[in-house]
Design an enzyme around this catalytic site. Structure first.
Site, PDB file in Angstrom:
ATOM      1  N   LYS A  13       0.837  -1.210   0.000  1.00 28.64           N
ATOM      2  CA  LYS A  13       0.000   0.000   0.000  1.00 28.64           C
ATOM      3  C   LYS A  13       0.875   1.264   0.000  1.00 28.64           C
ATOM      4  CE  LYS A  13      -2.372  -0.928   3.762  1.00 28.64           C
ATOM      5  NZ  LYS A  13      -1.812  -2.224   4.185  1.00 28.64           N
ATOM      6  N   ARG A  88      -9.989   0.131   8.841  1.00 23.69           N
ATOM      7  CA  ARG A  88      -9.531  -1.243   9.009  1.00 23.69           C
ATOM      8  C   ARG A  88     -10.670  -2.142   9.478  1.00 23.69           C
ATOM      9  NH1 ARG A  88      -3.908  -0.314   9.101  1.00 23.69           N
ATOM     10  NH2 ARG A  88      -2.515  -1.875   9.775  1.00 23.69           N
ATOM     11  N   ARG A 127      11.658  -6.430   5.591  1.00 28.37           N
ATOM     12  CA  ARG A 127      11.383  -5.028   5.272  1.00 28.37           C
ATOM     13  C   ARG A 127      12.191  -4.053   6.144  1.00 28.37           C
ATOM     14  NH1 ARG A 127       5.280  -2.717   5.035  1.00 28.37           N
ATOM     15  NH2 ARG A 127       5.272  -2.967   7.278  1.00 28.37           N
ATOM     16  N   ARG A 160      10.883  -1.978  11.599  1.00 25.30           N
ATOM     17  CA  ARG A 160       9.815  -1.631  12.531  1.00 25.30           C
ATOM     18  C   ARG A 160       9.691  -2.692  13.622  1.00 25.30           C
ATOM     19  NH1 ARG A 160       4.765  -0.184   8.727  1.00 25.30           N
ATOM     20  NH2 ARG A 160       3.731  -1.341  10.376  1.00 25.30           N
ATOM     21  N   ARG A 171      -0.368  -9.583  13.375  1.00 23.91           N
ATOM     22  CA  ARG A 171      -0.922  -8.494  12.548  1.00 23.91           C
ATOM     23  C   ARG A 171      -1.721  -9.065  11.386  1.00 23.91           C
ATOM     24  NH1 ARG A 171       3.997  -5.418  10.621  1.00 23.91           N
ATOM     25  NH2 ARG A 171       2.536  -4.066   9.532  1.00 23.91           N
TER      26      ARG A 171
HETATM   27  P1  AMP Z   1       0.423  -0.115   9.355  1.00 24.45           P
HETATM   28  O1  AMP Z   1       1.573   0.832   9.207  1.00 24.45           O
HETATM   29  O2  AMP Z   1      -0.759   0.273   8.520  1.00 24.45           O
HETATM   30  O3  AMP Z   1       0.834  -1.563   9.155  1.00 24.45           O
HETATM   31  O4  AMP Z   1      -0.076   0.009  10.883  1.00 24.45           O
HETATM   32  C1  AMP Z   1       0.788  -0.284  11.958  1.00 24.45           C
HETATM   33  C2  AMP Z   1      -0.038  -0.461  13.226  1.00 24.45           C
HETATM   34  O5  AMP Z   1      -0.721   0.786  13.531  1.00 24.45           O
HETATM   35  C3  AMP Z   1      -1.126  -1.507  13.170  1.00 24.45           C
HETATM   36  O6  AMP Z   1      -0.646  -2.822  13.427  1.00 24.45           O
HETATM   37  C4  AMP Z   1      -2.057  -1.008  14.270  1.00 24.45           C
HETATM   38  O7  AMP Z   1      -1.556  -1.299  15.552  1.00 24.45           O
HETATM   39  C5  AMP Z   1      -2.002   0.509  14.088  1.00 24.45           C
HETATM   40  N1  AMP Z   1      -3.037   0.976  13.132  1.00 24.45           N
HETATM   41  C6  AMP Z   1      -2.825   1.529  11.909  1.00 24.45           C
HETATM   42  N2  AMP Z   1      -3.980   1.842  11.312  1.00 24.45           N
HETATM   43  C7  AMP Z   1      -4.964   1.470  12.167  1.00 24.45           C
HETATM   44  C8  AMP Z   1      -6.383   1.509  12.111  1.00 24.45           C
HETATM   45  N3  AMP Z   1      -7.046   1.982  11.031  1.00 24.45           N
HETATM   46  N4  AMP Z   1      -7.072   1.029  13.178  1.00 24.45           N
HETATM   47  C9  AMP Z   1      -6.429   0.566  14.262  1.00 24.45           C
HETATM   48  N5  AMP Z   1      -5.094   0.461  14.367  1.00 24.45           N
HETATM   49  C10 AMP Z   1      -4.355   0.916  13.341  1.00 24.45           C
END
Ligand code: AMP
Length: 225
Positions: A13, A88, A127, A160, A171
Site C-alpha cells: 500500500k 480497518r 522489510r 519496525r 498483525r
Molecule cells: P500499518 O503501518 O498500517 O501496518 O499500521 C501499523 C499499526 O498501527 C497496526 O498494526 C495497528 O496497531 C495501528 N493501526 C494503523 N492503522 C490502524 C487503524 N485503522 N485502526 C487501528 N489500528 C491501526
C-alpha cells in the site's frame, strides 16, 4: 478523488501510495505513519498507540477514528485524499462515510491489493524503512544501494518493531479477522477495484493500478486485474 487503499500489511500500500501521490494531487493519509510519528514525538496519543502496535493489535476505534477525522479537516485534503491503513474495520468505515457525507463528499474508489499470505510473510520479514521519508526497502527484493541508507534521501533505515516474526503473524491474523469484511462492504457499494499484487514488481502492480483507475466503474461491476 477520494481513494482508499486496502490490503494486508506488506501488500504494498505504501509503495503504490507513493506512485499515486506523484501522479495525482492527493493527500496521503496513512494511519500507521500518523501513529508512528506520534510515538516518535512521545505524544500521549503516540505512546498509547504504541502499546497496541507493539503487540500487533489494532489501536481502539475511538482513538483511531478521532485522529483520522481531525486529519481530514486539514486544508490539503480539499483536492482529494488517499487513505492508507484506514478504515480497518466496518465501524471505522461507517465513521468515515458519515464524516465525508457531512461535508458533501464520498469515497470514489477502494483499491484492494490482493497478495497471498505466504508472500506477505516473506515481504514483511525482510522489510526496512527509511526513518526520514518512510520509503520501504527489502533485504532480498529491493536492496538499498548503500546498506542501511535510503536511496532517496540518505536517511537511516530501520526495521519496525512490529515487523518482527511473532508480531507479523498476529498483525496478519488481525487483518484477516477485521479488515476482510471491508472487501464485501465496499464491493456491495460498487466501489471495489481488486488488483492482483502478488508475484509482481512494484512497477508492475502500478501499471495495473493506473489502468484500473482510468475506466469508470459501471453499476454492479467489480473489476479484477
Ligand atoms: P500499518 O503501518 O498500517 O501496518 O499500521 C501499523 C499499526 O498501527 C497496526 O498494526 C495497528 O496497531 C495501528 N493501526 C494503523 N492503522 C490502524 C487503524 N485503522 N485502526 C487501528 N489500528 C491501526
Amino acid at each position: 478523488m477520494y481513494l482508499i487503499l486496502l490490503g494486508a500489511p506488506g501488500a504494498g500500500k505504501g509503495t503504490q501510495a507513493a506512485f499515486l501521490s506523484k501522479e495525482m494531487k492527493l493527500a496521503h493519509i496513512a494511519s500507521g505513519d500518523l501513529f508512528r510519528k506520534n510515538a516518535q514525538q512521545g505524544t500521549r496519543l503516540g505512546l498509547l498507540a504504541k502499546t497496541y502496535m507493539d503487540k500487533g493489535a489494532l489501536v481502539p476505534n475511538d482513538i483511531t477514528i478521532s485522529m483520522i477525522l481531525e486529519r481530514l479537516k486539514e486544508p490539503d485534503t480539499g483536492e482529494g485524499i488517499m487513505l492508507d491503513g484506514f478504515p480497518r474495520n466496518i465501524e471505522q468505515a461507517e465513521a468515515l462515510n458519515k464524516a465525508l457525507a457531512e461535508t458533501g463528499r464520498d469515497i470514489d474508489k477502494v483499491v484492494y491489493l490482493k497478495v497471498p499470505e505466504e508472500e506477505l510473510l516473506q515481504r514483511l520479514g525482510g522489510r526496512w524503512i527509511c526513518e526520514k521519508c518512510q520509503t520501504p526497502f527489502h533485504e532480498v527484493t529491493a536492496r538499498p544501494r548503500v546498506p542501511g541508507k535510503c536511496d532517496k534521501c540518505g536517511g537511516r533505515l530501520y526495521q519496525r518493531d512490529d515487523d518482527k516474526p511473532e508480531t507479523i503473524k498476529k498483525r496478519l491474523q488481525e487483518y484477516f479477522r477485521q479488515t476482510q469484511p471491508l472487501i464485501d462492504y465496499y464491493s456491495k457499494r460498487d466501489k471495489l477495484l481488486e488488483i492482483d499484487g502478488g508475484g509482481r514488481t512494484p512497477e508492475g502492480v502500478w501499471v495495473l493500478l493506473k489502468t484500473a483507475l482510468n475506466p469508470p466503474l459501471k453499476k454492479g461491476e467489480k473489476m479484477s486485474f
